[in-house]
Design an enzyme around this catalytic site. Sequence first.
Site, short mmCIF file in Angstrom:
data_model
loop_
_atom_site.label_atom_id
_atom_site.label_comp_id
_atom_site.label_asym_id
_atom_site.label_seq_id
_atom_site.Cartn_x
_atom_site.Cartn_y
_atom_site.Cartn_z
N SER A 1 0.84 -1.21 0.00
CA SER A 1 0.00 0.00 0.00
C SER A 1 0.87 1.26 0.00
O SER A 1 2.01 1.24 0.45
CB SER A 1 -0.90 0.02 1.23
OG SER A 1 -1.62 -1.18 1.36
N1 SAH Z 1 -0.28 -4.67 4.18
C1 SAH Z 1 0.36 -5.14 2.98
C2 SAH Z 1 -0.51 -4.93 1.77
C3 SAH Z 1 -0.61 -6.14 0.93
S1 SAH Z 1 -1.86 -6.13 -0.31
C4 SAH Z 1 1.76 -4.56 2.83
O1 SAH Z 1 2.17 -3.75 3.67
O2 SAH Z 1 2.46 -4.97 1.92
C5 SAH Z 1 -3.14 -7.04 0.46
C6 SAH Z 1 -2.88 -8.48 0.73
O3 SAH Z 1 -4.10 -9.05 1.19
C7 SAH Z 1 -2.44 -9.34 -0.45
O4 SAH Z 1 -1.19 -9.89 -0.18
C8 SAH Z 1 -3.53 -10.42 -0.53
O5 SAH Z 1 -3.03 -11.70 -0.88
C9 SAH Z 1 -4.08 -10.42 0.87
N2 SAH Z 1 -5.42 -10.99 1.05
C10 SAH Z 1 -6.50 -10.88 0.25
N3 SAH Z 1 -7.53 -11.58 0.78
C11 SAH Z 1 -7.08 -12.14 1.94
C12 SAH Z 1 -7.65 -12.99 2.93
N4 SAH Z 1 -8.92 -13.43 2.84
N5 SAH Z 1 -6.89 -13.37 3.97
C13 SAH Z 1 -5.60 -12.96 4.08
N6 SAH Z 1 -5.00 -12.17 3.18
C14 SAH Z 1 -5.72 -11.76 2.12
#
Ligand code: SAH
Length: 251
Positions: A96
């Site tokens: 993000s």
């Molecule tokens: N906070 C992260 C952002 C990653 S993007 C950072 O700092 O990099 C969001 C993430 O949510 C992705 O990796 C995706 O695989 C995950 N995601 C989507 N649905 C999910 C679920 N049901 N449970 C766990 N993770 C999930």
Amino acid sequence: MSMKERPAFPARVQGVGERPKPRPVATAIAQPQGIGLDSGAVRQRMVDKLMGLGVRDPAVLEAMASVERHRFVDSALANQAYEDTSLPIGLGQTISKPSVVARMAELLRNGSSDKLGRVLEIGTGCGYQAAVLSQLSSEVYSMERLRGLHDKARANLRTLFLRNVHLLFGDGMLGFPQGAPYAGIIAAAGGEAIPPAWIEQLAVGGRLVAPVAGSGGAGQQVLMVVDKTPQGLRQTVLEAVHFVPLKSGFA
Ligand code: SAH
């Protein structure tokens, strides 16, 4: 000029009587931009921009200044790490934007002068936001549904020795009841609605911050805050946002 006094590039003209600032040689040579990514100054510049965008919470600004975002992205993208932009982290997912991480952390803290208690993060991704949250809360439980990213976050966080971050591989839509109740729940992926498990696992007095589908349809999302009060739930819909989709199951 000796290697030790090698100036940052582009070279700045040294004022009369001004001594060159000592800087690690390896950083000065390895980094193409003005200031090495290991220098706190690059993060301070990012923090100044965040303040310009309205982030006020000193604890959040301090956390954003301390966590080295460039360690969480591919080395080919490291020189963009302190720009306010999301970046690919593999498997179609993104880290993000700093302004979004800061905004959500600020909402989660809700002006408190104390650290938060236990926090659940859904969507570990590369682990950056988990590292930021680790500075702001007693324990962070962070869930990721993609094994490849869960492993990547583990590798990224290993060298930081953040003892209060617990990485969990599994479907975050179910939450993590073993850690409940949570003072805060934060999601980095947006679904059609807030999963009931999150509300159940939120402490009374706790706050959830998550993207969710807006009323406009067509994949449009808004940021939602849910406060669990002794009188019941209070929902607040905030600005439009753009997050990767929340998906069920794991892979
Ligand atoms: N906070 C992260 C952002 C990653 S993007 C950072 O700092 O990099 C969001 C993430 O949510 C992705 O990796 C995706 O695989 C995950 N995601 C989507 N649905 C999910 C679920 N049901 N449970 C766990 N993770 C999930």
